[in-house]
Scaffold this motif. Structure first.
Motif, mmCIF file in Angstrom:
data_model
loop_
_atom_site.group_PDB
_atom_site.id
_atom_site.type_symbol
_atom_site.label_atom_id
_atom_site.label_comp_id
_atom_site.label_asym_id
_atom_site.label_seq_id
_atom_site.Cartn_x
_atom_site.Cartn_y
_atom_site.Cartn_z
ATOM 1 N N GLY A 323 -13.897 8.782 0.199
ATOM 2 C CA GLY A 323 -14.987 9.701 0.504
ATOM 3 C C GLY A 323 -15.714 9.300 1.780
ATOM 4 O O GLY A 323 -16.028 10.138 2.620
ATOM 5 N N ILE A 324 -15.973 8.013 1.923
ATOM 6 C CA ILE A 324 -16.627 7.501 3.126
ATOM 7 C C ILE A 324 -15.760 7.762 4.360
ATOM 8 O O ILE A 324 -16.264 8.048 5.458
ATOM 9 N N GLU A 325 -14.447 7.695 4.176
ATOM 10 C CA GLU A 325 -13.516 7.937 5.288
ATOM 11 C C GLU A 325 -13.454 9.405 5.695
ATOM 12 O O GLU A 325 -12.890 9.737 6.745
ATOM 13 N N GLY A 326 -14.026 10.278 4.856
ATOM 14 C CA GLY A 326 -14.034 11.699 5.197
ATOM 15 C C GLY A 326 -13.143 12.569 4.337
ATOM 16 O O GLY A 326 -13.046 13.775 4.547
ATOM 17 N N LYS A 327 -12.493 11.968 3.331
ATOM 18 C CA LYS A 327 -11.620 12.746 2.456
ATOM 19 C C LYS A 327 -12.461 13.569 1.471
ATOM 20 O O LYS A 327 -13.536 13.162 1.050
ATOM 21 N N SER A 328 -11.923 14.730 1.092
ATOM 22 C CA SER A 328 -12.594 15.586 0.108
ATOM 23 C C SER A 328 -11.560 16.508 -0.532
ATOM 24 O O SER A 328 -10.503 16.785 0.046
ATOM 25 N N GLY A 329 -11.880 16.969 -1.738
ATOM 26 C CA GLY A 329 -10.946 17.843 -2.438
ATOM 27 C C GLY A 329 -9.693 17.118 -2.875
ATOM 28 O O GLY A 329 -8.619 17.715 -2.954
ATOM 29 N N MET A 330 -9.837 15.834 -3.186
ATOM 30 C CA MET A 330 -8.687 15.025 -3.543
ATOM 31 C C MET A 330 -8.990 14.163 -4.772
ATOM 32 O O MET A 330 -10.153 13.957 -5.129
ATOM 33 N N MET A 331 -7.942 13.669 -5.410
ATOM 34 C CA MET A 331 -8.081 12.753 -6.534
ATOM 35 C C MET A 331 -7.286 11.487 -6.260
ATOM 36 O O MET A 331 -6.193 11.539 -5.678
ATOM 37 N N VAL A 332 -7.842 10.366 -6.663
ATOM 38 C CA VAL A 332 -7.123 9.094 -6.563
ATOM 39 C C VAL A 332 -6.001 9.094 -7.597
ATOM 40 O O VAL A 332 -6.192 9.520 -8.738
ATOM 41 N N THR A 333 -4.836 8.639 -7.209
ATOM 42 C CA THR A 333 -3.700 8.538 -8.133
ATOM 43 C C THR A 333 -3.282 7.082 -8.279
ATOM 44 O O THR A 333 -3.613 6.239 -7.431
ATOM 45 N N LEU A 334 -2.557 6.796 -9.336
ATOM 46 C CA LEU A 334 -1.989 5.473 -9.544
ATOM 47 C C LEU A 334 -0.494 5.537 -9.217
ATOM 48 O O LEU A 334 0.213 6.438 -9.693
ATOM 49 N N VAL A 335 -0.051 4.601 -8.412
ATOM 50 C CA VAL A 335 1.338 4.574 -7.945
ATOM 51 C C VAL A 335 2.005 3.298 -8.445
ATOM 52 O O VAL A 335 1.519 2.188 -8.184
ATOM 53 N N ARG A 336 3.113 3.442 -9.168
ATOM 54 C CA ARG A 336 3.846 2.286 -9.674
ATOM 55 C C ARG A 336 4.770 1.781 -8.562
ATOM 56 O O ARG A 336 5.770 2.412 -8.235
ATOM 57 N N ASP A 337 4.434 0.619 -8.015
ATOM 58 C CA ASP A 337 5.210 0.071 -6.905
ATOM 59 C C ASP A 337 6.456 -0.672 -7.370
ATOM 60 O O ASP A 337 7.480 -0.667 -6.694
ATOM 61 N N SER A 338 6.363 -1.338 -8.510
ATOM 62 C CA SER A 338 7.522 -2.042 -9.048
ATOM 63 C C SER A 338 7.390 -2.146 -10.559
ATOM 64 O O SER A 338 6.279 -2.085 -11.105
ATOM 65 N N GLU A 339 8.546 -2.316 -11.213
ATOM 66 C CA GLU A 339 8.590 -2.362 -12.669
ATOM 67 C C GLU A 339 8.552 -3.786 -13.198
ATOM 68 O O GLU A 339 7.855 -4.092 -14.167
ATOM 69 N N ASN A 340 9.309 -4.666 -12.571
ATOM 70 C CA ASN A 340 9.395 -6.052 -13.034
ATOM 71 C C ASN A 340 9.434 -7.012 -11.843
ATOM 72 O O ASN A 340 10.476 -7.164 -11.216
ATOM 73 N N PRO A 341 8.286 -7.606 -11.466
ATOM 74 C CA PRO A 341 7.007 -7.533 -12.174
ATOM 75 C C PRO A 341 6.295 -6.205 -11.924
ATOM 76 O O PRO A 341 6.506 -5.569 -10.892
ATOM 77 N N TYR A 342 5.465 -5.811 -12.889
ATOM 78 C CA TYR A 342 4.715 -4.572 -12.768
ATOM 79 C C TYR A 342 3.667 -4.705 -11.672
ATOM 80 O O TYR A 342 2.858 -5.629 -11.664
ATOM 81 N N LYS A 343 3.689 -3.757 -10.740
ATOM 82 C CA LYS A 343 2.687 -3.705 -9.684
ATOM 83 C C LYS A 343 2.270 -2.257 -9.477
ATOM 84 O O LYS A 343 3.118 -1.359 -9.496
ATOM 85 N N CYS A 344 0.986 -2.059 -9.281
ATOM 86 C CA CYS A 344 0.456 -0.702 -9.141
ATOM 87 C C CYS A 344 -0.542 -0.654 -7.991
ATOM 88 O O CYS A 344 -1.344 -1.569 -7.806
ATOM 89 N N SER A 345 -0.464 0.400 -7.200
ATOM 90 C CA SER A 345 -1.427 0.621 -6.125
ATOM 91 C C SER A 345 -2.004 2.027 -6.303
ATOM 92 O O SER A 345 -1.671 2.726 -7.271
ATOM 93 N N THR A 346 -2.851 2.445 -5.385
ATOM 94 C CA THR A 346 -3.437 3.786 -5.490
ATOM 95 C C THR A 346 -2.933 4.690 -4.380
ATOM 96 O O THR A 346 -2.517 4.231 -3.317
ATOM 97 N N GLY A 347 -2.981 5.975 -4.655
ATOM 98 C CA GLY A 347 -2.625 6.981 -3.665
ATOM 99 C C GLY A 347 -3.645 8.101 -3.709
ATOM 100 O O GLY A 347 -4.712 7.968 -4.324
ATOM 101 N N LEU A 348 -3.319 9.211 -3.077
ATOM 102 C CA LEU A 348 -4.210 10.371 -3.053
ATOM 103 C C LEU A 348 -3.396 11.639 -3.247
ATOM 104 O O LEU A 348 -2.249 11.728 -2.814
ATOM 105 N N SER A 349 -4.005 12.629 -3.868
ATOM 106 C CA SER A 349 -3.364 13.934 -3.986
ATOM 107 C C SER A 349 -4.427 15.024 -3.922
ATOM 108 O O SER A 349 -5.549 14.844 -4.411
ATOM 109 N N ASP A 350 -4.071 16.144 -3.307
ATOM 110 C CA ASP A 350 -4.972 17.292 -3.282
ATOM 111 C C ASP A 350 -5.252 17.756 -4.707
ATOM 112 O O ASP A 350 -4.344 17.793 -5.556
ATOM 113 N N LEU A 351 -6.480 18.151 -4.957
ATOM 114 C CA LEU A 351 -6.842 18.632 -6.283
ATOM 115 C C LEU A 351 -6.061 19.891 -6.654
ATOM 116 O O LEU A 351 -5.861 20.182 -7.835
ATOM 117 N N ASP A 352 -5.591 20.641 -5.656
ATOM 118 C CA ASP A 352 -4.762 21.819 -5.929
ATOM 119 C C ASP A 352 -3.497 21.440 -6.705
ATOM 120 O O ASP A 352 -2.967 22.247 -7.464
#
Length: 406
Positions: A323-352
């Protein structure tokens, strides 16, 4: 130059074990940015905005905000209120303008993301600079785009422990109530019910049958599968989703009362467990018992997943950063980067891409006979519950020779 103004945080829909962690992450991140001049919390979601029932979060202690990370339910209060018309949205925008709200952070599920999306589009149309960001939240785990949803790991852990215990109880009683049905939450997607399979480490362990709404219920197939389990073990535990549907696509049970239909048109579900108990009694002539945890499963902090809590916190913090960066109309998503070991990061997607959309359990996660889940599903869900369940004993039961009976 950044956008200066106040930030408003709202929680919507069903409370969870970690939605407060999301808000804690968002508030703590917002406190780091000078462009955010004040932080407010809307009491009872969108209704709080419409009625101007907002609190000053700057006056809350840092300790209190930090404790939100481990506090279940919705500390700001929630609601299931649908904005009915253009007049409602106009009023909401006027409240935001009156309080110089320039950052609006909404934690919620499908319907909440739809509301956030409409507020974002209205602000754009009215040329009011407002940054609207969604924080993913739903135990149903049915939000589109994101790998999984904050809240799901904790309800999965809670139910896995509860079903495991229910299984031991059913196995132990021996002479009565040798079949148990556990009814879980879930409307059109069976993610919650599927997670109960985490309780089963050995063939004897519960659950033995898992019924999902993605698989149309066929009574004959169900009874056949149950009969096989019962004849082999002498007991059985079934987990079923409250949103279980028949082969016509109709809910097996749902309330007919208008008072039990929410503002979004969702009928209150429940009663599938007792329906299955009746089917078993009528056809197998065996007494069964139904356990229905109810809303405690979605909100209990007793089995809060550490992974779930941390990912919820990060989701909230990232929503503010974007939001501070200027994004709007979006939702934070969880992104599975690897299965073993489990690693997760965040992404973005339009609310549409998310609003009013529903992600169901895919076929690859459901067994061929439709009565259980696959190993691929277990691989997906296991890291989300934050570690193995507490270890239990199972006696080897080495019998001694009988002397008076053959």
């Amino acid at each position: 130059m950044g956008l200066k103004g106040n930030a408003l945080f709202a929680q919507s829909g069903g409370p969870t074990a970690v939605i407060n962690s999301s808000i804690s992450g968002a508030i703590q991140e917002a406190a780091k940015h000078k462009d955010i001049t004040a932080m407010y919390g809307s009491i009872n979601g969108i209704l709080g905005v419409l009625n101007e029932n907002m609190i000053d979060l700057n006056k809350e202690s840092k300790r209190n905000i930090e404790l939100l990370r481990v506090t279940p339910s919705s500390a700001l209060g929630s609601s299931r209120h649908k904005l009915k018309n253009e007049e409602d949205f106009e009023k909401l925008l006027k409240v935001l303008q009156a309080h110089d709200i320039r950052y609006f952070f909404v934690a919620g599920g499908n319907d909440s993301m739809d509301t956030a999306n409409k507020v974002h589009k209205l602000a754009v149309a009215k040329k009011y600079e407002l940054r609207v960001m969604g924080l993913p939240k739903t135990v149903d785990n049915d939000l589109a785009v994101t790998d999984h949803c904050p809240g799901y790991g904790s309800v999965s852990r809670w139910l896995a422990m509860a079903v495991r215990d229910a299984g031991l109880d059913t196995e132990a009683i021996y002479t009565s109530d040798t079949i148990k049905v556990v009814e879980t939450m879930g409307r059109n997607a069976g993610w919650i019910t599927a997670s109960t399979a985490l309780a089963r480490l050995k063939e004897k362990d519960a659950p033995h049958i898992v019924l999902l709404p993605e698989v149309p219920f066929n009574q004959d197939k169900f009874l056949s599968a149950l009969d096989k389990v019962y004849k082999k073990l002498g007991y059985a535990v079934i987990t079923c989703c409250e949103g279980l549907k028949d082969e016509k696509g109709e809910y097996l049970t749902s309330s007919k009362r208008s008072i039990d239909t929410d503002k979004f048109g969702h009928k209150q579900l429940g009663g599938v467990g007792e329906t299955l108990v009746s089917i078993i009694a009528d056809n197998m002539k065996i007494k069964a018992r139904c356990d229905k945890p109810g809303t405690i499963q979605r909100v209990s902090g007793m089995a809060q997943s550490k992974v779930d809590q941390e990912e919820a916190f990060i989701s909230g913090a990232m929503a503010v950063k974007h939001g501070i960066e200027g994004k709007s109309g979006m939702m934070v998503t969880l992104v599975r980067d690897s299965e073993n070991p489990y690693k997760c990061s965040t992404g973005l997607s339009d609310l549409d891409n998310i609003a009013n959309k529903e992600r169901k359990v895919p076929a690859e996660f459901i067994s061929a006979d439709g009565m259980y889940v696959t190993d691929k599903f277990l691989q997906y869900v296991t890291p989300l519950i934050g570690g193995p369940l507490p270890e239990y004993a199972r006696l080897e039961k080495n019998f001694i020779a009988k002397k008076l009976t053959k």
